[in-house]
Design an enzyme around this catalytic site. Structure first.
Site, short mmCIF file in Angstrom:
data_model
loop_
_atom_site.label_atom_id
_atom_site.label_comp_id
_atom_site.label_asym_id
_atom_site.label_seq_id
_atom_site.Cartn_x
_atom_site.Cartn_y
_atom_site.Cartn_z
CB THR A 19 96.36 57.47 -28.98
OG1 THR A 19 96.05 57.48 -27.59
CG2 THR A 19 97.76 58.01 -29.20
CB VAL A 20 95.86 55.46 -33.56
CG1 VAL A 20 96.26 55.31 -35.03
CG2 VAL A 20 96.98 54.92 -32.67
CB ALA A 49 82.10 53.74 -34.17
N GLY A 138 104.38 50.47 -35.44
CA GLY A 138 103.85 51.81 -35.75
C GLY A 138 104.10 52.29 -37.15
N GLY A 191 103.70 58.83 -20.95
CA GLY A 191 102.60 58.31 -21.76
C GLY A 191 102.98 57.16 -22.65
CD GLU A 194 97.94 52.08 -22.47
OE1 GLU A 194 97.03 52.61 -21.83
OE2 GLU A 194 98.25 52.45 -23.61
CE LYS A 209 103.48 46.07 -31.33
NZ LYS A 209 104.10 47.07 -30.46
N GLY A 310 102.61 55.93 -30.98
CA GLY A 310 102.26 57.35 -30.98
C GLY A 310 101.19 57.62 -32.03
P1 NDP Z 1 92.71 54.41 -27.52
O1 NDP Z 1 92.38 53.68 -26.28
O2 NDP Z 1 93.38 55.73 -27.42
O3 NDP Z 1 91.36 54.64 -28.35
C1 NDP Z 1 90.37 53.66 -28.47
C2 NDP Z 1 89.14 54.27 -29.13
O4 NDP Z 1 88.19 53.23 -29.30
C3 NDP Z 1 88.47 55.36 -28.30
O5 NDP Z 1 88.07 56.42 -29.13
C4 NDP Z 1 87.22 54.66 -27.73
O6 NDP Z 1 86.09 55.50 -27.56
C5 NDP Z 1 86.93 53.68 -28.83
N1 NDP Z 1 86.16 52.54 -28.35
C6 NDP Z 1 86.43 51.74 -27.30
N2 NDP Z 1 85.46 50.80 -27.17
C7 NDP Z 1 84.58 51.03 -28.16
C8 NDP Z 1 83.38 50.42 -28.55
N3 NDP Z 1 82.88 49.39 -27.88
N4 NDP Z 1 82.70 50.92 -29.63
C9 NDP Z 1 83.19 51.98 -30.30
N5 NDP Z 1 84.34 52.61 -29.98
C10 NDP Z 1 85.02 52.15 -28.91
O7 NDP Z 1 93.52 53.40 -28.45
P2 NDP Z 1 94.73 53.75 -29.43
O8 NDP Z 1 94.32 54.78 -30.38
O9 NDP Z 1 95.98 53.93 -28.65
O10 NDP Z 1 94.92 52.33 -30.19
C11 NDP Z 1 94.02 51.92 -31.20
C12 NDP Z 1 94.57 50.66 -31.86
O11 NDP Z 1 95.79 50.97 -32.49
C13 NDP Z 1 94.86 49.49 -30.92
O12 NDP Z 1 94.57 48.29 -31.56
C14 NDP Z 1 96.34 49.64 -30.65
O13 NDP Z 1 96.93 48.40 -30.31
C15 NDP Z 1 96.82 50.10 -32.00
N6 NDP Z 1 98.08 50.81 -31.96
C16 NDP Z 1 98.24 51.86 -31.11
C17 NDP Z 1 99.43 52.54 -31.05
C18 NDP Z 1 99.63 53.70 -30.16
O14 NDP Z 1 100.74 54.26 -30.15
N7 NDP Z 1 98.64 54.13 -29.42
C19 NDP Z 1 100.58 52.11 -31.89
C20 NDP Z 1 100.29 51.02 -32.79
C21 NDP Z 1 99.08 50.40 -32.80
P3 NDP Z 1 86.09 56.70 -26.50
O15 NDP Z 1 87.03 57.72 -27.06
O16 NDP Z 1 84.68 57.18 -26.47
O17 NDP Z 1 86.57 56.10 -25.21
N1 HSE Z 2 102.53 49.74 -26.25
C1 HSE Z 2 103.14 49.63 -27.54
C2 HSE Z 2 104.63 49.99 -27.42
C3 HSE Z 2 102.43 50.57 -28.50
O1 HSE Z 2 105.09 50.42 -26.35
O2 HSE Z 2 105.36 49.82 -28.38
C4 HSE Z 2 102.56 50.15 -29.93
O3 HSE Z 2 102.05 48.90 -30.19
#
Ligand code: NDP
Ligand code: HSE
Length: 435
Positions: A19-20, A49, A138, A191, A194, A209, A310
């Site tokens: 996502t990010v 990666a 975020g 969305g 989770e 946090k 997001g």
């Molecule tokens: P996602 O689950 O959408 O993406 C995770 C990514 O990591 C995927 O591309 C996945 O690969 C990859 N991945 C997982 N395991 C491995 C591994 N062993 N080696 C290499 N790559 C790997 O996560 P988000 O983007 O939602 O979140 C990322 C981070 O940002 C987290 O720490 C989250 O807490 C933080 N965050 C997220 C927010 C959000 O709104 N989503 C907001 C604020 C912070 P593949 O695509 O192949 O599965």
């Molecule tokens: N699951 C978190 C939230 C995403 O709902 O705020 C950002 O950390």
């Protein structure tokens, strides 16, 4: 890879393209020239990666940069952007990058809140920088705000709505009368939550946090283990309606406060649902938005507000760190180091002050309210207000709001009320903030 990019090129490795991460790639490709102009460095994305290179990606993600060998990729970068999430392999990869002198930018609050000291020590050992603006709220620049903008002030309290999923659920319950289950299902459909929403609804995401915010605000190491947490599963639509009738809203709050007990300064850090007066600035935070109120001695009250989650909003925070990191790589300088000099003790329930609303069902006969009031009195907890709802079949519903007391005294009061013969049930206990 060297710690300074003498050729003006800063090599960026991205770990994770979900996502990010995918939005980080888009912003790097669409606005790379701006980031170069702002940092003085040409940002070169050298690899991405992922877990599975065969997975379909957004059209802007260059397939030739995808790799499943994150360990090798880390060795080729000046700046490592960790957006995998969770503890392992993120922890090992981040430690490896920092000890080799690469800057790390991460949005991983779970990792920071559980292993912060280890990561900061690795940064120190590697003469490297650790940035984590995206880890809390975020897009909202609250990490920068606490770490840099307020470095010349003394912070007394931080109150935040730092989890968008739970704020969305509580807001839908408050404004549309939905049940917790229906609002959660809706949050999952949109969305926000989770498939397994435990970390959000049980408050663990907010606790991580809160630990990060408290560490920054009070220059003291606070880990997620130090944060007592209560989630929102037990909040009912009826609680919401009653809160509204009494001029309040219920929000899941991360609360970190400087406290003084017997002349000793300390801090208390908590995550729990709380009743807030409708006029409080955090009461107006709707939907999945986040907000953090900071109270500082000289600055007074500040409020940070915006999108707490997001892809694009979070990528904005990641890119701000990448631009700062790249600028340091080219022009020299460092991110602020971890600051833990204050080493304030964590104050527990015996000394932490709180106010609570306690809802009871009790026998509707003479003397029962006096018995309940007696328990409060014997535990040294003063009562601020009492409301009685319509008695039904000889059972009355009573809502009591306490004055400020220690958490320990409030807990003892509730435990004794539950044993009181005239009390049929302690329906709920909710903290009151901001009054
Ligand atoms: P996602 O689950 O959408 O993406 C995770 C990514 O990591 C995927 O591309 C996945 O690969 C990859 N991945 C997982 N395991 C491995 C591994 N062993 N080696 C290499 N790559 C790997 O996560 P988000 O983007 O939602 O979140 C990322 C981070 O940002 C987290 O720490 C989250 O807490 C933080 N965050 C997220 C927010 C959000 O709104 N989503 C907001 C604020 C912070 P593949 O695509 O192949 O599965
Ligand atoms: N699951 C978190 C939230 C995403 O709902 O705020 C950002 O950390």
């Amino acid at each position: 890879m060297s710690t300074s990019a003498t050729d003006g090129v800063v090599r960026v490795a991205l770990l994770g393209c979900g996502t990010v991460g995918s939005q980080v790639v888009r912003l790097l490709r669409e606005h790379g020239d701006d980031w170069t102009a702002r940092s003085g460095a040409k940002l070169e994305l050298v690899g991405i990666a992922v877990r599975d290179t065969a997975t379909e990606r957004d059209p802007w993600v260059p397939r030739e940069l995808l790799t499943e060998d994150a360990e090798e990729l880390v060795t080729r970068a000046d700046v490592v952007v960790e957006l995998i999430g969770g503890i392992e392999p993120a922890r090992t990869l981040v430690l490896r990058a920092l000890t080799s002198g690469a800057t790390v930018v991460t949005g991983n609050k779970a990792l920071l809140a559980a292993h912060g000291p280890e990561l900061h020590a690795a940064a120190e050992a590697g003469d490297a920088d650790l940035y984590y603006e995206a880890a809390v709220a975020g897009a909202i620049p609250v990490v920068y705000g606490l770490r840099e903008s307020l470095a010349g002030d003394k912070i007394t309290a931080v109150l935040g709505i730092v989890n968008g999923t739970t704020n969305y659920i509580l807001d839908e319950m408050a404004t549309r009368g939905l049940s917790f289950e229906t609002a959660l299902a809706q949050a999952q459909e949109l969305g926000y939550a989770e498939a397994d929403p435990t970390a959000d609804v049980d408050g663990h995401d907010a606790a991580a946090k809160a630990a990060i915010l408290a560490s920054l605000a009070f220059h003291t190491r606070v880990s997620i283990e130090d944060v007592p947490v209560t989630g929102i599963r037990s909040i009912t639509a009826e609680d919401m309606a009653e809160a509204r009738d009494s001029g309040h809203v219920i929000k899941l709050l991360a609360v970190a406060r400087r406290t003084v007990t017997d002349g000793t300064e300390g801090i208390s850090v908590r995550v729990h649902p709380a009743l807030l007066p409708a006029a409080h600035p955090l009461a107006a935070v709707h939907g999945a938005f986040n907000a953090v109120v900071v109270e500082a001695e000289s600055a007074g009250r500040l409020m940070f507000y915006g999108q707490g989650a997001g892809g694009a909003p979070t990528a904005s925070a990641v890119l701000s760190d990448v631009v700062a990191a790249a600028s340091h790589k080219v022009h020299g300088g460092h991110a602020p180091r971890e600051s833990t000099y204050a080493e304030l003790p964590l104050h527990g329930p015996a000394t932490t002050a709180a106010r609570s609303q306690i809802k009871l069902r009790l026998a509707d006969r003479p003397g029962t309210l006096a018995a309940v009031a007696g328990v409060f009195g014997e535990e040294g907890v003063s009562i601020d207000s009492v409301r009685q709802q319509r008695a039904d079949d000889g059972v009355a519903s009573i809502t009591i709001v306490s004055d400020v007391a220690t958490e320990a005294a409030l807990d003892r009061t509730v435990a004794r009320l539950a044993e009181e013969p005239s009390v049929h049930e302690v329906i709920s206990v909710t903290r009151v903030e901001g009054a």
